[in-house]
Design a protein around this motif. Structure first.
Motif, PDB file in Angstrom:
ATOM      1  N   PRO A 153      17.842 -36.125  11.694  1.00 29.35           N
ATOM      2  CA  PRO A 153      17.249 -36.162  13.035  1.00 29.35           C
ATOM      3  C   PRO A 153      16.992 -34.754  13.528  1.00 29.35           C
ATOM      4  CG  PRO A 153      19.612 -36.447  13.170  1.00 29.35           C
ATOM      5  CD  PRO A 153      19.281 -36.348  11.700  1.00 29.35           C
ATOM      6  N   SER A 175      10.874 -36.750  21.394  1.00 28.01           N
ATOM      7  CA  SER A 175      12.036 -36.157  20.726  1.00 28.01           C
ATOM      8  C   SER A 175      13.235 -36.073  21.659  1.00 28.01           C
ATOM      9  CB  SER A 175      11.668 -34.763  20.209  1.00 28.01           C
ATOM     10  OG  SER A 175      12.769 -34.134  19.613  1.00 28.01           O
ATOM     11  N   GLU A 176      12.976 -35.841  22.952  1.00 33.56           N
ATOM     12  CA  GLU A 176      14.058 -35.681  23.918  1.00 33.56           C
ATOM     13  C   GLU A 176      14.725 -36.995  24.311  1.00 33.56           C
ATOM     14  OE1 GLU A 176      12.215 -33.590  27.103  1.00 33.56           O
ATOM     15  OE2 GLU A 176      12.273 -31.631  26.092  1.00 33.56           O
ATOM     16  N   THR A 177      14.203 -38.138  23.804  1.00 34.42           N
ATOM     17  CA  THR A 177      14.843 -39.419  24.112  1.00 34.42           C
ATOM     18  C   THR A 177      16.152 -39.598  23.343  1.00 34.42           C
ATOM     19  OG1 THR A 177      13.557 -40.552  22.377  1.00 34.42           O
ATOM     20  CG2 THR A 177      12.622 -40.523  24.605  1.00 34.42           C
ATOM     21  N   THR A 178      16.429 -38.716  22.420  1.00 31.44           N
ATOM     22  CA  THR A 178      17.701 -38.764  21.691  1.00 31.44           C
ATOM     23  C   THR A 178      18.312 -37.367  21.660  1.00 31.44           C
ATOM     24  OG1 THR A 178      18.762 -39.446  19.615  1.00 31.44           O
ATOM     25  CG2 THR A 178      16.649 -38.313  19.443  1.00 31.44           C
ATOM     26  N   SER A 179      19.575 -37.291  21.332  1.00 38.34           N
ATOM     27  CA  SER A 179      20.273 -36.003  21.356  1.00 38.34           C
ATOM     28  C   SER A 179      20.003 -35.197  20.088  1.00 38.34           C
ATOM     29  CB  SER A 179      21.780 -36.222  21.509  1.00 38.34           C
ATOM     30  OG  SER A 179      22.280 -37.001  20.444  1.00 38.34           O
ATOM     31  N   CYS A 181      21.387 -33.100  16.973  1.00 35.83           N
ATOM     32  CA  CYS A 181      22.613 -33.127  16.163  1.00 35.83           C
ATOM     33  C   CYS A 181      23.007 -31.722  15.708  1.00 35.83           C
ATOM     34  CB  CYS A 181      22.413 -34.013  14.934  1.00 35.83           C
ATOM     35  SG  CYS A 181      22.240 -35.766  15.316  1.00 35.83           S
ATOM     36  N   GLY A 204      23.415 -41.649  12.266  1.00 39.00           N
ATOM     37  CA  GLY A 204      23.457 -42.444  13.486  1.00 39.00           C
ATOM     38  C   GLY A 204      22.796 -43.797  13.365  1.00 39.00           C
ATOM     39  N   ASP A 206      20.202 -45.008  15.092  1.00 40.59           N
ATOM     40  CA  ASP A 206      18.732 -44.936  15.051  1.00 40.59           C
ATOM     41  C   ASP A 206      18.242 -44.614  13.644  1.00 40.59           C
ATOM     42  OD1 ASP A 206      18.618 -45.490  17.698  1.00 40.59           O
ATOM     43  OD2 ASP A 206      18.113 -43.471  18.369  1.00 40.59           O
ATOM     44  N   TYR A 243      11.093 -49.613  21.341  1.00 40.16           N
ATOM     45  CA  TYR A 243      10.942 -48.167  21.161  1.00 40.16           C
ATOM     46  C   TYR A 243       9.461 -47.789  21.191  1.00 40.16           C
ATOM     47  CZ  TYR A 243      15.735 -46.807  19.864  1.00 40.16           C
ATOM     48  OH  TYR A 243      17.063 -46.512  19.883  1.00 40.16           O
TER      49      TYR A 243
END
Length: 268
Positions: A153, A175-179, A181, A204, A206, A243
């Protein structure tokens, strides 16, 4: 009749469970193994080298920048588990002449023995709109060799920072919808999957969902993995539609914002 069908299904699943170990690859023992990492001077590549070194492997680092290689070598050597371990550094651009790459592998094997694991982390993402990219930017078990394809990710690496400089607004918002790593976390998972001989390596929930949805004709490591993909495909596809709806909404908002800006510029 229903009981008979249920009994047959249970027997079939048990048979698959018993046969599964016969088709799964033998896990790789990292202690004493020779691991070659291209792009190993920074980012995920360096973290993979550290993770393998922690488990007793001998490391060959391949990258272009000699100063970064030596710096990475010192950092990796801090994690040794015995006095026999070696970190070999070779400065070469793997994107150039293949004969150079071939010589690098021969050189590494002469010093540390046959390569047990090859990790390709060289390269970087070129972020931008498809129509704005130049054509030149696109490149396209018989021997008991197993391949692990990793889907890392967004990871906090120098390459990711460089990628963000040219990333379109739509891509950045999605891209900012997830953290983001940590490279150590990503490296640990990739090494674990490579040792087990898994074809897919994801991080993860996702990542697991995405690898299952895109498995297509990809090989499976075990019958259990294949059954999981079959059983979860419908559920994951349903989640993926939500999504996609969210991502499409982001793209539409950006298009509307861009159109308003263009109109404002023309009227100014």
């Amino acid at each position: 009749m229903l009981l008979l069908a249920a009994a047959f299904l249970v027997a079939f699943v048990l048979l698959l469970y018993m046969v599964s170990p016969l088709i799964s690859p033998k896990p790789l023992a990292l202690p004493g193994a020779h691991v070659v990492v291209t792009g190993g001077s920074s980012g995920i590549g360096k973290c993979i080298a550290i993770e393998c070194y922690k488990q007793g492997a001998f490391i060959t680092l391949v990258a272009r920048n000699e100063d970064k290689l030596l710096q990475a070598k010192k950092e990796i050597e801090k994690h040794s588990v015995n006095d026999k371990q070696v970190v070999l550094c070779i400065s070469v651009d793997v994107s150039q002449d293949y004969s150079q790459v071939e010589n690098v592998i021969k050189q590494a094997q002469e010093k540390l023995g046959p390569v047990d694991m090859l990790v390709n982390c060289a390269g970087m993402s070129l972020a931008g709109k498809f129509e704005d990219l130049e054509v030149s930017t696109f490149e396209v078990k018989p021997y008991n060799v197993y391949v692990t394809v990793a889907y890392p990710p967004d990871t906090d690496t120098p390459g990711f920072a460089e990628e963000n400089k040219t990333k379109p607004l739509e891509t950045r918002l999605i891209s900012e919808t997830t953290s983001v790593c940590k490279p150590e976390q990503v490296a640990k998972q990739i090494v674990k999957d490579a040792i087990q001989g898994n074809f897919n390596s994801s991080i993860g929930s996702d990542g697991y969902m995405l690898s299952s949805l895109t498995c297509g004709m990809a090989p499976v490591t075990s019958i259990t993995e294949g059954l999981q993909q079959v059983v979860t495909m419908g559920l994951f596809r349903t989640i993926a539609l939500f999504y996609l709806g969210s991502f499409d909404s982001i793209v539409r908002r950006c298009m509307m914002q861009r159109a308003k800006s263009e109109i404002a510029d023309k009227t100014a």
